[in-house]
Enzyme design. Structure first.
Site, short mmCIF file in Angstrom:
data_model
loop_
_atom_site.label_atom_id
_atom_site.label_comp_id
_atom_site.label_asym_id
_atom_site.label_seq_id
_atom_site.Cartn_x
_atom_site.Cartn_y
_atom_site.Cartn_z
N TRP A 246 -16.91 -4.62 -0.18
CA TRP A 246 -16.62 -3.89 1.10
C TRP A 246 -17.41 -2.72 1.29
O TRP A 246 -17.57 -2.20 2.55
CB TRP A 246 -15.15 -3.57 0.91
CG TRP A 246 -14.73 -2.42 -0.01
CD1 TRP A 246 -14.46 -2.70 -1.30
CD2 TRP A 246 -14.33 -1.29 0.54
NE1 TRP A 246 -14.12 -1.41 -1.63
CE2 TRP A 246 -14.13 -0.45 -0.72
CE3 TRP A 246 -14.51 -0.48 1.95
CZ2 TRP A 246 -13.65 0.75 -0.61
CZ3 TRP A 246 -13.83 1.07 1.65
CH2 TRP A 246 -13.63 1.44 0.47
N ASP B 249 0.95 -1.35 -0.03
CA ASP B 249 0.10 -0.07 -0.14
C ASP B 249 0.95 1.12 -0.12
O ASP B 249 2.14 1.23 0.00
CB ASP B 249 -1.06 0.06 1.28
CG ASP B 249 -2.18 0.71 0.92
OD1 ASP B 249 -2.32 1.78 0.30
OD2 ASP B 249 -3.39 -0.05 1.02
N TYR C 250 -15.45 -5.23 9.13
CA TYR C 250 -14.15 -4.41 9.41
C TYR C 250 -13.71 -4.47 10.73
O TYR C 250 -14.21 -3.61 11.63
CB TYR C 250 -14.17 -3.03 8.71
CG TYR C 250 -13.84 -2.93 7.33
CD1 TYR C 250 -13.94 -3.80 6.47
CD2 TYR C 250 -13.26 -1.95 6.67
CE1 TYR C 250 -13.91 -3.85 5.22
CE2 TYR C 250 -13.14 -1.69 5.47
CZ TYR C 250 -13.11 -2.76 4.63
OH TYR C 250 -13.07 -2.53 3.21
N PHE C 251 -12.94 -5.57 10.98
CA PHE C 251 -12.35 -5.53 12.43
C PHE C 251 -11.48 -4.44 12.76
O PHE C 251 -11.12 -4.70 14.14
CB PHE C 251 -11.87 -7.06 12.37
CG PHE C 251 -12.86 -8.13 12.63
CD1 PHE C 251 -14.19 -7.94 12.32
CD2 PHE C 251 -12.65 -9.37 13.00
CE1 PHE C 251 -15.08 -9.09 12.39
CE2 PHE C 251 -13.60 -10.37 13.03
CZ PHE C 251 -14.81 -10.19 12.62
N ASP C 252 -11.10 -3.57 12.29
CA ASP C 252 -10.24 -2.45 12.69
C ASP C 252 -11.16 -1.27 13.29
O ASP C 252 -10.85 -0.73 14.09
CB ASP C 252 -9.55 -1.75 11.49
CG ASP C 252 -10.44 -1.60 10.17
OD1 ASP C 252 -10.67 -2.56 9.77
OD2 ASP C 252 -10.56 -0.47 9.96
N HIS D 285 -3.13 3.00 -4.58
CA HIS D 285 -2.64 2.67 -3.29
C HIS D 285 -1.07 2.27 -3.52
O HIS D 285 -0.25 1.30 -2.84
CB HIS D 285 -3.22 1.35 -2.76
CG HIS D 285 -4.51 1.95 -1.97
ND1 HIS D 285 -4.66 2.41 -0.91
CD2 HIS D 285 -5.90 2.12 -2.59
CE1 HIS D 285 -5.78 2.56 -0.40
NE2 HIS D 285 -6.52 2.53 -1.74
N GLU E 178 -4.01 0.86 10.10
CA GLU E 178 -3.58 1.94 10.31
C GLU E 178 -3.50 2.22 11.79
O GLU E 178 -2.42 3.07 12.31
CB GLU E 178 -4.80 3.13 9.65
CG GLU E 178 -4.49 3.12 8.24
CD GLU E 178 -5.48 2.08 7.68
OE1 GLU E 178 -6.11 1.16 8.23
OE2 GLU E 178 -5.81 2.55 6.42
N ASP F 16 -9.10 -1.06 -5.54
CA ASP F 16 -10.03 0.07 -5.00
C ASP F 16 -9.47 1.20 -4.80
O ASP F 16 -8.32 1.68 -4.87
CB ASP F 16 -10.05 -0.57 -3.29
CG ASP F 16 -8.98 -0.68 -2.50
OD1 ASP F 16 -7.73 -0.82 -3.17
OD2 ASP F 16 -8.87 -0.32 -1.60
N GLU F 17 -10.32 2.23 -4.56
CA GLU F 17 -10.00 3.82 -4.29
C GLU F 17 -8.87 4.25 -5.16
O GLU F 17 -7.96 4.56 -4.96
CB GLU F 17 -9.78 3.75 -2.89
CG GLU F 17 -10.77 3.30 -1.92
CD GLU F 17 -10.15 3.29 -0.44
OE1 GLU F 17 -11.15 3.52 0.31
OE2 GLU F 17 -8.93 3.10 -0.21
C1 ACM Z 1 -10.89 -0.91 1.09
O1 ACM Z 1 -11.18 -0.79 2.33
N1 ACM Z 1 -10.28 0.03 0.58
C2 ACM Z 1 -11.02 -2.14 0.61
#
Ligand code: ACM
Length: 760
Positions: free
Chosen positions: A411, A197, A438-440, A285, A479, A344-345
């Protein structure tokens, strides 16, 4: 006794009996996930020094896994024999690849499976039937006792995954082994590693050495700084010192896996029938790569744009040469059937401006940059397929068109149609929606329940289309997860709820919770730094008119509650809360539960404030329901609603957000009166994603403001019988929303606010 009374008592006896048998069954067979079929039996099988083992040659690895388990328990391996007391047999009548049959009688243990994966799942079942004392380091045990049972078992879903982001913060391969062991214990079968990333490249690629020589290291970034700040009150938030180096006068954070190290890890996981699915996230990313190989982007560099960082350029052949070279090495390391491209993104603005892209789009007839992204993904999929692998991409790959063979990882909770569209299109879909997977996101009192009851197959699909949902996975973005202890805390024990959701075809939440409470001693022995169960019944903002009593119900036996009254962080050295505590002055109490092994649960901060009962108002001609104003805009917090004109309004009789409220970002303001039927101290529990503030009698009773995932906050207010001004503000920043308001009176249960109480 009248008939009805008799029937009532008979019924009560039945319920009691069933509860007791369910409890007895939960402690005799504390299995998670619970098998598809389990027939309890009397008696037990004792493993002693004389116990022998035989197995079919196809199951040599699984026999070895059983030997390792038992050797750790007793200090010695079983003797093998022609027909052992324990057998692992091939059974071609078992059709599911991970299916198995396990029969334990006082004389014999038989495992039957068609595939090694099934035999291995049976070994893990045996492991959970053995006492927790077999785990970790301990003196050798002489006899091991297993309860007799007959089990037929197989999974409901083929994809039962966990993801770990090793880029934002790095995790050693020894931690990954521990992680894999826990996946195996609960019959999960995929480990998705987010290897690259913007914040760090974590896998050695021999053709592009700078990716790890430079790209694996960084000076502390804003995510590290946030963790370091949080570590002042939580040692788990400290940056793991094993990933800090000092080089050329600089302090650097990072690390990477060598190819040899990762190949060994892949073999370790495969022996436990877990596939490691690598993700090299592109075209977005990619800052860690572009910083070292600037030719990769359209602009010759990468920077943070309005949304994300500059991606690699899909309009140059040199980019494809790089991507294919990288994935060739990835495929040599990872034999996984699936390879994750990320995708993604993607911040596509640099593509729109690029002459190379304009030329390519014209040549290929691509009408926008989304189609350009699709061009990149489709070309990469062809490359993957040419090497016999299947592509996975995050659900953005649906934008701009997707091939029917790409696998979609869903997601974005705020695009609920994405998995439905993909499954209808014939794509295989893996469900990982941010809420609840999302376990964060911090766990709270609802998390395990939400995961356990998560609908893997979304509504709106036929039975046939539903088969395209091949399973689900929880993701751990790191993060804000800088240490192994923090990672353990974020995923355990939540993963056990997901494991049961995905393996079992019958679900019983109450029985699961009982079985979960039997797992903690095993997790202690395995040194898992799990999150302790929630202490329920606590309110954060308490009020009292003369005195309050703090009573804590221990969620599992053996925990000790310690507290402070000086706002200090509770430790085992803080005062022990051994009996209910009477409070007569304004006080802040911080308390936490502690295990004898030194684990600390969440810290609960409870404020106690003396207040007089709020007198009711006399509202003329109150009509049923609350006024609800709808604002179709983005708000960072509820204060930002001040002075804004609503887009529309309606009357609400409860707090269920109507389906017509569908703007991606919005706010709701409920106003009117709450008419309480008796004088008392009322507790309110506001769960919301994102923020919400409940104001009653002009007092901010629950403040759960700001942009955040679904968390519950609670507060009290002393109300005299009658009508009181009521306001509930709720904001949704973008993403799936949650809004739930409950109340309780005294020590009563949590209830919905009755519609008869609401007026305007
Ligand atoms: C993601 O959470 N950007 C896949």
């Amino acid at each position: 006794m009248k008939f009805l009374q008799r029937a009532f008592f008979a019924c009560l006896a039945f319920i009691c009996f069933n509860n007791t048998t369910a409890q007895a069954q939960a402690s005799r067979y504390p299995l998670i996930p619970y098998p598809v079929f389990l027939q309890p039996a009397n008696g037990s099988f004792n493993i002693t020094a004389n116990t022998t083992l035989s197995y079919h040659a196809a199951f040599a690895n699984e026999a070895g896994q059983l030997q390792t388990l038992l050797q750790n328990a007793t200090g010695s391996r079983l003797q093998t024999a022609g027909k052992g007391n324990i057998t692992i047999q091939l059974d071609n009548t078992i059709t599911q690849p991970e299916g198995y049959r396990l029969t334990i009688t006082p004389q014999q243990i038989n495992i039957a499976a068609k595939e090694p994966a099934g035999a291995f799942r049976a070994v893990e079942t045996i492991r959970q039937l053995l006492p927790a004392g077999i785990e970790g380091q301990h003196a050798p045990l002489t006899t091991l006792t297993l309860p007799a049972v007959d089990i037929k078992d197989y999974p409901a879903y083929a994809w039962r995954g966990m993801h770990l982001d090793v880029s934002r913060h790095f995790f050693s391969s020894s931690y990954l082994k521990k992680f894999i062991d826990l996946l195996a214990l609960y019959k999960m079968n995929k480990l998705h590693l987010h290897l690259t990333d913007d914040q760090g490249w974590r896998i050695e690629i021999k053709k592009y050495p700078l990716l790890t020589e430079q790209g694996a290291w960084r000076t502390f970034n804003n995510q590290d700084t946030a963790c370091i700040l949080a570590s002042a009150t939580n040692p788990d938030m400290a940056i793991d010192p094993q990933h800090i180096i000092h080089k050329n006068g600089k302090t650097l954070y990072g690390g990477f896996y060598t190819q040899e190290e990762m190949k060994a890890l892949v073999q370790y996981a495969l022996a436990k029938h877990i596939d490691i699915v690598p993700e090299v996230d592109m075209p977005g990313h990619m800052m860690a790569a572009i910083n070292n190989y600037p030719f990769l982007s359209c602009t010759g560099g990468s920077e943070w744009g309005p949304l994300f960082t500059t991606p690699i350029c899909p309009c140059k052949e040199t980019t494809f040469a790089f991507a294919e070279n990288v994935f060739s090495e990835i495929m040599d390391i990872f034999p996984s059937e699936y390879i994750h491209l990320g995708a993604d993104e993607v911040e596509k603005s640099s593509w729109a401006k690029s002459d190379d892209c304009k030329a390519l789009m014209q040549r290929e007839g691509l009408k926008d940059v989304n189609e350009l992204q699709s061009y990149f993904v489709t070309r990469m999929e062809k490359f993957f397929n040419s090497r016999g692998r299947k592509l996975i991409g995050w659900d953005e790959i649906l934008e701009g068109g997707v091939s029917p063979t790409a696998n979609v990882m869903y997601w974005r909770s705020w695009v609920p149609t994405a998995p439905i569209t993909a499954a209808k299109h014939g794509n295989h879909v893996i469900m990982t929606p941010g809420n609840p997977l999302y376990f964060d996101n911090p766990a709270d009192v609802h998390s395990i329940d939400n995961i356990y009851h998560f609908a893997v197959v979304p509504k709106g699909l036929t039975e046939e289309e539903g088969k395209n949902i091949i399973g689900a996975q929880a993701n751990i973005w790191s993060e804000r997860i800088p240490s192994e202890n923090r990672a353990d805390f974020m995923f355990m024990p939540r993963m056990t709820a997901l494991a049961e959701r995905l393996w079992s075809s019958r679900h019983d939440y109450a029985a699961y919770l009982q079985r979960l409470s039997s797992q903690y001693t095993r997790l202690d022995a395995l040194h898992v730094h799990y999150r302790l169960p929630d202490i329920t019944g606590l309110v954060e903002e308490n009020v009292f008119t003369d005195k309050a009593v703090l009573q804590v119900n221990n969620p599992i036996p053996g925990l000790a509650i310690h507290y402070t009254t000086d706002c200090g962080i509770p430790t085992v050295a803080s005062t022990l809360l051994a009996a209910p505590l009477t409070i007569t002055d304004n006080t802040t109490i911080k308390l936490a539960a502690f295990t004898t092994t030194g684990l600390r649960g969440d810290i609960y901060t409870l404020h106690y404030t003396k207040e007089a009962y709020h007198a009711p108002v006399t509202a003329a001609n109150t009509k049923p329901g609350l006024q609800c104003s709808y604002y179709k805009a983005f708000f960072k917090n509820t204060a930002a609603l001040t002075g804004v004109e609503a887009d529309s309004a309606f009357i609400a009789h409860n707090f269920v957000v109507p389906a017509s409220i569908n703007a991606p970002s919005f706010a709701l303001r409920y106003t009117g009166y709450i008419n309480v039927p008796q004088t008392g101290i009322y507790s309110f529990y506001l769960t919301c994603d994102d923020g919400g503030v409940l104001t009653i009698a002009d007092k901010a009773t629950v403040d759960n403001d700001g942009l955040h995932s679904a968390i519950q906050k609670s507060g009290q207010i002393a109300l005299q019988k009658g009508e009181h001004p009521f306001k509930l503000d709720f904001i949704e920043g973008g993403g799936g929303f949650t809004l739930q308001l409950k109340y309780s009176l005294g020590n009563g249960p949590l209830m919905d606010v009755p519609k008869e109480w609401l007026g305007h």
